[in-house]
Design a protein around this motif. Structure first.
Motif, PDB file in Angstrom:
ATOM      1  N   CYS A 210     -14.780   7.656 -20.858  1.00  0.00           N
ATOM      2  CA  CYS A 210     -13.459   7.104 -21.143  1.00  0.00           C
ATOM      3  C   CYS A 210     -12.265   7.926 -20.659  1.00  0.00           C
ATOM      4  O   CYS A 210     -12.099   9.096 -21.027  1.00  0.00           O
ATOM      5  CB  CYS A 210     -13.314   6.858 -22.644  1.00  0.00           C
ATOM      6  SG  CYS A 210     -11.774   5.976 -23.021  1.00  0.00           S
TER       7      CYS A 210
ATOM      8  N   CYS B 267     -16.016  10.215 -25.829  1.00  0.00           N
ATOM      9  CA  CYS B 267     -16.809   9.237 -25.060  1.00  0.00           C
ATOM     10  C   CYS B 267     -16.755   9.620 -23.584  1.00  0.00           C
ATOM     11  O   CYS B 267     -15.659   9.641 -22.992  1.00  0.00           O
ATOM     12  CB  CYS B 267     -16.261   7.833 -25.262  1.00  0.00           C
ATOM     13  SG  CYS B 267     -15.945   7.460 -27.002  1.00  0.00           S
TER      14      CYS B 267
ATOM     15  N   CYS C 172      -6.858  10.082 -27.189  1.00  0.00           N
ATOM     16  CA  CYS C 172      -7.867   9.798 -28.217  1.00  0.00           C
ATOM     17  C   CYS C 172      -8.684  11.054 -28.537  1.00  0.00           C
ATOM     18  O   CYS C 172      -9.092  11.790 -27.637  1.00  0.00           O
ATOM     19  CB  CYS C 172      -8.789   8.682 -27.724  1.00  0.00           C
ATOM     20  SG  CYS C 172      -9.998   8.194 -28.956  1.00  0.00           S
TER      21      CYS C 172
HETATM   22 FE1  SF4 Z   1     -11.318   6.861 -27.708  1.00  0.00          FE
HETATM   23 FE2  SF4 Z   1     -11.998   5.909 -25.332  1.00  0.00          FE
HETATM   24 FE3  SF4 Z   1     -13.894   6.588 -27.056  1.00  0.00          FE
HETATM   25 FE4  SF4 Z   1     -12.354   4.414 -27.547  1.00  0.00          FE
HETATM   26  S1  SF4 Z   1     -13.799   4.680 -25.859  1.00  0.00           S
HETATM   27  S2  SF4 Z   1     -12.941   6.016 -29.009  1.00  0.00           S
HETATM   28  S3  SF4 Z   1     -10.412   5.116 -26.645  1.00  0.00           S
HETATM   29  S4  SF4 Z   1     -12.400   7.992 -26.124  1.00  0.00           S
END
Ligand code: SF4
Ligand code: SAM
Ligand code: DTB
Length: 324
Positions: free
Chosen positions: A61, A58, A54
Motif C-alpha cells: 500500500c 500493508c 496510515c
Molecule cells: Fe492503511 Fe493502506 Fe493498509 Fe488500508 S491498505 S490499512 S490504507 S496501509
C-alpha cells in the motif's frame, strides 16, 4: 453444480482453480449466465476521502506512512467536495460510489461524524454508497447502517497462512471480526483480495476458501491485481499474468454465484482483449474514472469504447429503474 454452497472444500476449490483454463472459463461463464445478465457491468467510482499517513504496514500500500511514496497526503475532505465528486460520478454513469480512508480503524470522533454526513449525502443522490475505512466496531457499523450505508469494503487480501508476510500490524481474525460486525449490522459485505503479492496458488485457494465458506457469501468480491508502487516493499513484483486473473475471477464466480465479482485494481496494465476474458469468466463490475484511490485507472472514454466494442452496457441504477 451451481447452487449456492457454503461448504466448499479446499480440494474442490483447488480442482476448479486448476482446471484447464478454457474449461474453467466455460464453466464460470455458464454459472455467470444463470445468475446474471452477462452483458451488464456495474460501473463504480472510488474516491479517497482521506489519503496517506496510515499507521498500518500493508506491504502493497502506497498510503502506509512508513513507506516513502509519492502519495499526496491529505486530511479528511469536506462533505461538499465529496458530494460534488459523487454527483459527477453519477453523471458519468456510475451507480456505486465508494469512499476510502487510510485509517487503521474508525474512531468515534468528528471525522467519523463527517463520514456519516458523506454517506447520507451520497445516498440522497440515489447512488449505492460504500465505504472502506479499516476496522469497525458493531456500534460503528450500526451508525453507518442508520446513515444509509449500503456496503462496506474490507478485503481479506490473501490467505490466513500468508497474512503475516504481507501485514504485521493486524491479524486475519481482526479482519474477519470486522466483516462479522458489518454483516450483523445488515450492511452488504464487500470482501476480496489482491493477486501478485508473491503468494502461492495455495494462498489464492485459501483466500477463496475463507470467503466462500463464510456463513453468507459476500455480495461483492473485488479481485485486484497488484499495482506495484515505488517505495513500497512490493514495488518490484512482476506483472500479474492475465490467466491468473481469469482463474481467480472464474473460480470466485463458480464458488459465489450471486456475488458481484469486481475486476478492480490493475486494469491500466490490461489490454481490452485481456479485460474481455475477465468479463467472460464472470466479472461484472469495474471501477471507472482515471484514478482508483491513489493510482491510475483507465479513462472513462476508453472504458466507454471498450463497452461498445464488447457489447456491454453499464448496469442501470436501481433508483432509475424504480422511478422509470
Ligand atoms: Fe492503511 Fe493502506 Fe493498509 Fe488500508 S491498505 S490499512 S490504507 S496501509
Ligand atoms: N484502510 C482501509 C483498509 O485497509 O481496509 C481501506 C483502504 S485500502 C487502500 C483498500 C484495499 O485496497 C486494500 O484492502 C487492498 O486490497 C487494496 N489495495 C491497496 N493498495 C493496493 C495496490 N497497490 N494494488 C492493488 N490493490 C491495493
Ligand atoms: C478494492 O478491493 N479495490 C479498491 C477498493 N477495494 C477500495 C482499491 C484499490 C486501490 C488500489 C491502490 C490505490 O489506488 O491506492
Amino acid at each position: 453444480m451451481s447452487e449456492i454452497r457454503n461448504n466448499w472444500t479446499r480440494e474442490e476449490i483447488r480442482d476448479i482453480y486448476n482446471l484447464p483454463v478454457l474449461e474453467l472459463m466455460y464453466r464460470s461463464a455458464t454459472v455467470h449466465r444463470k445468475y446474471h445478465n452477462p452483458q451488464e457491468v456495474q460501473v463504480c467510482t472510488l474516491m479517497s476521502v482521506k489519503t496517506g499517513g496510515c499507521p498500518e504496514d500493508c506491504s502493497y500500500c502506497p498510503q502506509a506512512a512508513r513507506y516513502h511514496t509519492d502519495v499526496e497526503v491529505h486530511k479528511l475532505l469536506d462533505v461538499e467536495t465529496v458530494l460534488a465528486s459523487a454527483n459527477q460520478a453519477k453523471e458519468s454513469g456510475s451507480t456505486r460510489f465508494c469512499m476510502g480512508a487510510a485509517w487503521r480503524e474508525v474512531r468515534d470522533n468528528r471525522d467519523f461524524d463527517r463520514v456519516l454526513e458523506m454517506v447520507k449525502g451520497v445516498n440522497a443522490l440515489g447512488l449505492e454508497v460504500c465505504t472502506t475505512l479499516g476496522m469497525l466496531t458493531e456500534d460503528q457499523a450500526d451508525k453507518m447502517k442508520a446513515a444509509g450505508l449500503h456496503a462496506y469494503n474490507h478485503n481479506l487480501d490473501t490467505s490466513a497462512e500468508n497474512y503475516s508476510s504481507i501485514i504485521t500490524t493486524r491479524t486475519y481474525s481482526d479482519r474477519l471480526n470486522t466483516l462479522h460486525n458489518v454483516r450483523k449490522a445488515g450492511i452488504s459485505v464487500c470482501s476480496g483480495g489482491i493477486i501478485g503479492l508473491g503468494e502461492s496458488t495455495e494462498d489464492r485457494i485459501g483466500m477463496l476458501y475463507t470467503l466462500s465458506t463464510l456463513p453468507q457469501h459476500p455480495e461483492s468480491v473485488p479481485v485486484n491485481a497488484l499495482v506495484p508502487v515505488e517505495g513500497t516493499p512490493l514495488q518490484d513484483q512482476p506483472k500479474v499474468e492475465i490467466w491468473d486473473m481469469v482463474r481467480m475471477i472464474g473460480t470466485a464466480r463458480i464458488l459465489m454465484p450471486l456475488a458481484k465479482v469486481r475486476l478492480s485494481a490493475g486494469r491500466v496494465k490490461m489490454t481490452v482483449p485481456e479485460q474481455a476474458l475477465c468479463f467472460m469468466a464472470g466479472a461484472n463490475s469495474i471501477f471507472a474514472g482515471d484514478k482508483l484511490l491513489t493510482t491510475p485507472n483507465p479513462e472513462v472514454q476508453s472504458d466507454q469504447e471498450m463497452f461498445q466494442l464488447l457489447g456491454l452496457f453499464p448496469m442501470a441504477s436501481k433508483v432509475t429503474l424504480e422511478t422509470a
